[in-house]
Structures are given as structure tokens and as C-alpha cells.
Motif scaffolding. Structure first.
Motif, short mmCIF file in Angstrom:
data_model
loop_
_atom_site.label_atom_id
_atom_site.label_comp_id
_atom_site.label_asym_id
_atom_site.label_seq_id
_atom_site.Cartn_x
_atom_site.Cartn_y
_atom_site.Cartn_z
N ALA A 175 173.26 67.05 -33.37
CA ALA A 175 173.91 68.07 -34.19
C ALA A 175 175.27 67.61 -34.69
CB ALA A 175 174.04 69.36 -33.40
N LEU A 176 176.06 67.02 -33.81
CA LEU A 176 177.43 66.65 -34.16
C LEU A 176 177.52 65.44 -35.07
CD1 LEU A 176 179.13 67.31 -30.71
CD2 LEU A 176 179.45 68.65 -32.80
N THR A 177 176.41 64.74 -35.24
CA THR A 177 176.37 63.65 -36.22
C THR A 177 175.58 64.06 -37.46
OG1 THR A 177 174.47 62.67 -35.09
CG2 THR A 177 176.66 61.82 -34.51
N GLY A 178 175.19 65.33 -37.53
CA GLY A 178 174.57 65.87 -38.73
C GLY A 178 173.08 65.65 -38.86
N HIS A 179 172.42 65.10 -37.85
CA HIS A 179 170.98 64.88 -37.92
C HIS A 179 170.21 66.18 -37.67
CE1 HIS A 179 171.01 60.52 -38.43
NE2 HIS A 179 172.04 60.50 -37.59
N SER A 180 170.79 67.11 -36.92
CA SER A 180 170.24 68.45 -36.76
C SER A 180 171.17 69.41 -37.49
CB SER A 180 170.15 68.84 -35.28
OG SER A 180 169.34 67.94 -34.56
N THR A 181 170.62 70.34 -38.26
CA THR A 181 171.45 71.26 -39.03
C THR A 181 171.40 72.66 -38.44
OG1 THR A 181 169.65 71.80 -40.56
CG2 THR A 181 171.04 69.92 -41.12
N ALA A 182 172.50 73.39 -38.57
CA ALA A 182 172.63 74.76 -38.06
C ALA A 182 172.20 74.84 -36.60
CB ALA A 182 171.80 75.73 -38.92
N ALA A 183 172.51 73.79 -35.84
CA ALA A 183 172.06 73.71 -34.44
C ALA A 183 173.15 74.09 -33.45
CB ALA A 183 171.56 72.29 -34.14
N VAL A 184 174.41 73.92 -33.81
CA VAL A 184 175.52 74.25 -32.90
C VAL A 184 176.03 75.64 -33.22
CG1 VAL A 184 177.89 73.71 -32.22
CG2 VAL A 184 176.23 71.87 -32.51
N THR A 185 176.08 76.47 -32.20
CA THR A 185 176.67 77.81 -32.32
C THR A 185 177.55 78.05 -31.11
OG1 THR A 185 174.73 78.81 -31.25
CG2 THR A 185 174.76 78.79 -33.67
N GLY A 239 175.40 64.85 -47.46
CA GLY A 239 174.75 66.03 -46.90
C GLY A 239 174.77 66.02 -45.39
N ARG A 240 174.40 64.90 -44.79
CA ARG A 240 174.40 64.81 -43.33
C ARG A 240 175.82 64.90 -42.78
NH1 ARG A 240 175.10 60.91 -39.43
NH2 ARG A 240 175.23 59.15 -40.87
N LEU A 241 176.77 64.23 -43.44
CA LEU A 241 178.13 64.26 -42.95
C LEU A 241 178.76 65.65 -43.08
CD1 LEU A 241 179.50 60.82 -44.20
CD2 LEU A 241 178.88 61.49 -41.87
N ALA A 242 178.35 66.40 -44.10
CA ALA A 242 178.85 67.77 -44.22
C ALA A 242 178.42 68.60 -43.02
CB ALA A 242 178.35 68.40 -45.52
N TRP A 243 177.17 68.43 -42.60
CA TRP A 243 176.70 69.16 -41.42
C TRP A 243 177.38 68.65 -40.16
CZ3 TRP A 243 174.98 73.66 -40.50
CH2 TRP A 243 174.26 74.37 -41.49
N ALA A 244 177.64 67.36 -40.10
CA ALA A 244 178.37 66.82 -38.94
C ALA A 244 179.74 67.46 -38.83
CB ALA A 244 178.50 65.30 -39.06
N VAL A 245 180.46 67.54 -39.95
CA VAL A 245 181.80 68.14 -39.94
C VAL A 245 181.72 69.63 -39.63
CG1 VAL A 245 183.79 68.71 -41.38
CG2 VAL A 245 182.80 66.42 -41.47
N ALA A 246 180.75 70.32 -40.22
CA ALA A 246 180.62 71.76 -40.00
C ALA A 246 180.38 72.07 -38.53
CB ALA A 246 179.49 72.33 -40.86
N GLN A 247 179.50 71.29 -37.90
CA GLN A 247 179.20 71.58 -36.50
C GLN A 247 180.29 71.07 -35.56
OE1 GLN A 247 174.55 72.14 -36.17
NE2 GLN A 247 174.99 70.15 -37.12
#
Length: 293
Positions: A175-185, A239-247
Motif C-alpha cells: 500500500a505504501l508504495t502504491g501497488h495497492s490502492t485505497a488499502a490504508v485507512t 498514478g502509482r506514486l500518487a497512491w503511495a503518497v496518499a497512503q
């Protein structure tokens, strides 16, 4: 006349006693109402293959750093998995100021063994980079079992202990590297304080990110925008890095006082603790971090 005075004093005593009882009753009711409210137990989780893997906010904060440094160095998610599993075993993913003999910090590194001074190994950024410096020298670490790669760096007296943390570490690293999306809450209490300067400093420290802050109006507070195209490899996998930063931002929301994170058309909200459709999508390649007033 004396009888009237005694009656007056008696009536006054009764009235005072009544007032005290009413006040006490109101206090009890208020106390019961307060304690009847649901208690929020802060925790964070990363989902992988239908299973949630939990960490405390302190642990999630440290996991976010380990993954961010891996991203910054251009290392694969496997490196972050190994680092998180190692820190879970060595310190419980906490920056400890004590340990066996002179062991300190996230990885329980020993100054006497060449990991740096005591002050340096207590600096989580130094400790993380020192761990990765040693890991990348392990030939074929990406293809090794987690416990073997960790042991090659740590040389622990318990070489098989790292394996027990593999799945949890993989869920968080993915999740923290963006390979899984919307996974960290995270489920968190209301923030005690928030400071845009602190968010900017943390983004720079962990990610080397080109972040900017701007007021978003009196109701929304302040928005910090991270442009992932300024990150290493940001022009190849935005795209992947955006999710990495978001999580990463969700994982550090507790200490930084973040209330919302928007990436693409999804927003994580501190009030709900979940990802949901955003009121307004974030521009491509950007992640918006909001702080309450």
C-alpha cells in the motif's frame, strides 16, 4: 420569634440540600452521558487479499517512513517489506531509546557495531538509510525469503523470527508504495493541533516531495498539495506514486493533524476513517492533504 427563626433556618437548610442534590444529579447525568459515548481506539490498517493488518498510529507513522525512504531511493517494494518486517521484529516498529546491550532505534542497531553514533541510530531517517545501505549489498535480496534477507543485514541470534511478520509487512509495503490502492485507512480521534509547516517539513524529510501549502477557506482550513511528478521516477509512474503518497499521508495523519486526503476521485476522511468518492477530484499527479482549522 425564636421559633420562626428556627423554622426559617430549617427551610433554608432544606432548600440548600435540595440544590446540592439537583446539582449532583445533573453532574452524574453529564458524566454518564460522556462515558456512554463510544470511545475511539486509534488504529490503522492495511488491507491485502481480503485481510486487514493492523498497526498503532505510532507504528503506521514509522512504516510510512520506511516505505517513503525506499521510494525516494528508487528501491522496490520488496525492500520496504523487508525493512518493515525487520523493524516489527526488532523494536515493534517503534523508535526505542533502549535495547539489548547498546542496541537502539527502529532496527535496534548497535553503535558499537558500526551503525553510527547513538544519536544517529536514534534518528529514524539515518537508521532507515543505514539499513537499506546494508540491504542493497546483499546479492539477490529481492528473491530471498524475507527472513533470510533480514538476517543477512541484522545477523540476529533468532534468524527465523522475521518470517512471522512477512504478511503484515507485505500488506503495508504494497500500500505504501502504491501497488495497492485505497488499502490504508486509520480510525483516529479529532486532531489536537495541525500545522502546515510541519506537514511540508515531513513531506520533504520522507519523500523529498515538492509540496506547497495554501489556505482553502475558513471552513476547510489549509490544503497542502504534493506533486508526485517531483518524486524520483515521478514522470514514469505518477498514478502509482500518487497512491503511495496518499497512503503515506493517511499513515502519518495522526501526528500531523491531517483531516482529509484526496487522490484522483477518492478522499480519505478522518471523520469516517474510510475512502469515499471525493467532492472534487484532485488534479492528475497531485495529492491534496487537508488540515482542519
Amino acid at each position: 420569634m425564636a421559633r420562626r427563626r428556627r423554622r426559617g433556618r430549617g427551610l433554608l437548610t432544606v432548600l440548600l440540600l435540595f440544590a446540592v442534590l439537583v446539582g449532583a444529579s445533573a453532574g452524574v447525568v453529564t458524566w454518564l452521558r460522556a462515558h456512554d459515548a463510544p470511545v475511539v481506539e486509534p488504529r490503522c490498517q492495511a488491507a491485502l487479499d481480503g485481510t486487514d493488518w493492523y498497526l498503532t498510529p505510532e507504528q503506521a507513522d514509522n512504516a510510512a517512513l520506511l516505505a517513503a525512504v525506499a521510494l525516494r531511493r528508487g528501491l522496490p517494494a520488496r525492500a520496504a517489506t523487508i525493512a518493515i518486517a525487520t523493524a516489527l521484529q526488532e523494536s515493534g516498529l517503534r523508535n526505542l531509546d533502549h535495547g539489548h546491550l547498546d542496541s537502539l532505534g527502529l532496527f535496534q542497531q548497535r553503535p558499537s557495531q558500526g551503525w553510527g553514533t547513538a544519536e544517529q541510530v536514534m534518528d529514524p531517517v539515518h537508521a532507515t538509510n543505514a539499513f537499506y545501505d546494508a540491504l542493497v549489498k546483499v546479492k539477490g535480496y529481492q528473491d530471498m525469503p524475507i527472513t533470510e534477507a533480514a538476517q543477512a543485514v541484522q545477523r540476529s541470534a533468532f534468524p527465523d523470527a522475521y518470517a512471522q511478520h512477512e504478511t503484515r509487512a507485505r500488506a503495508w509495503a504494497s500500500a505504501l508504495t502504491g501497488h495497492s490502492t485505497a488499502a490504508v485507512t486509520c480510525t483516529l480521534r479529532e486532531p489536537a493541533s495541525a500545522d502546515a509547516a510541519g506537514v511540508l517539513a515531513r513531506a520533504d524529510r520522507d519523500l523529498g516531495a515538492a509540496a506547497t501549502a495554501a489556505p482553502a477557506g475558513s471552513a476547510q482550513g489549509t490544503t497542502v498539495t504534493v506533486d508526485v511528478r517531483g518524486l524520483p521516477a515521478g514522470d514514469t509512474e505518477p498514478g502509482r506514486l500518487a497512491w503511495a503518497v496518499a497512503q503515506w499521508a493517511v499513515a502519518v495523519a495522526e501526528p500531523l493533524g491531517l483531516t482529509e486526503i484526496t487522490v484522483g476521485d477518492l478522499t480519505w476522511s478522518r471523520s469516517s476513517g474510510t475512502w469515499a468518492p471525493a467532492d472534487a477530484a484532485a488534479p492528475a499527479g497531485q495529492v491534496e492533504l487537508r488540515l482542519g482549522r
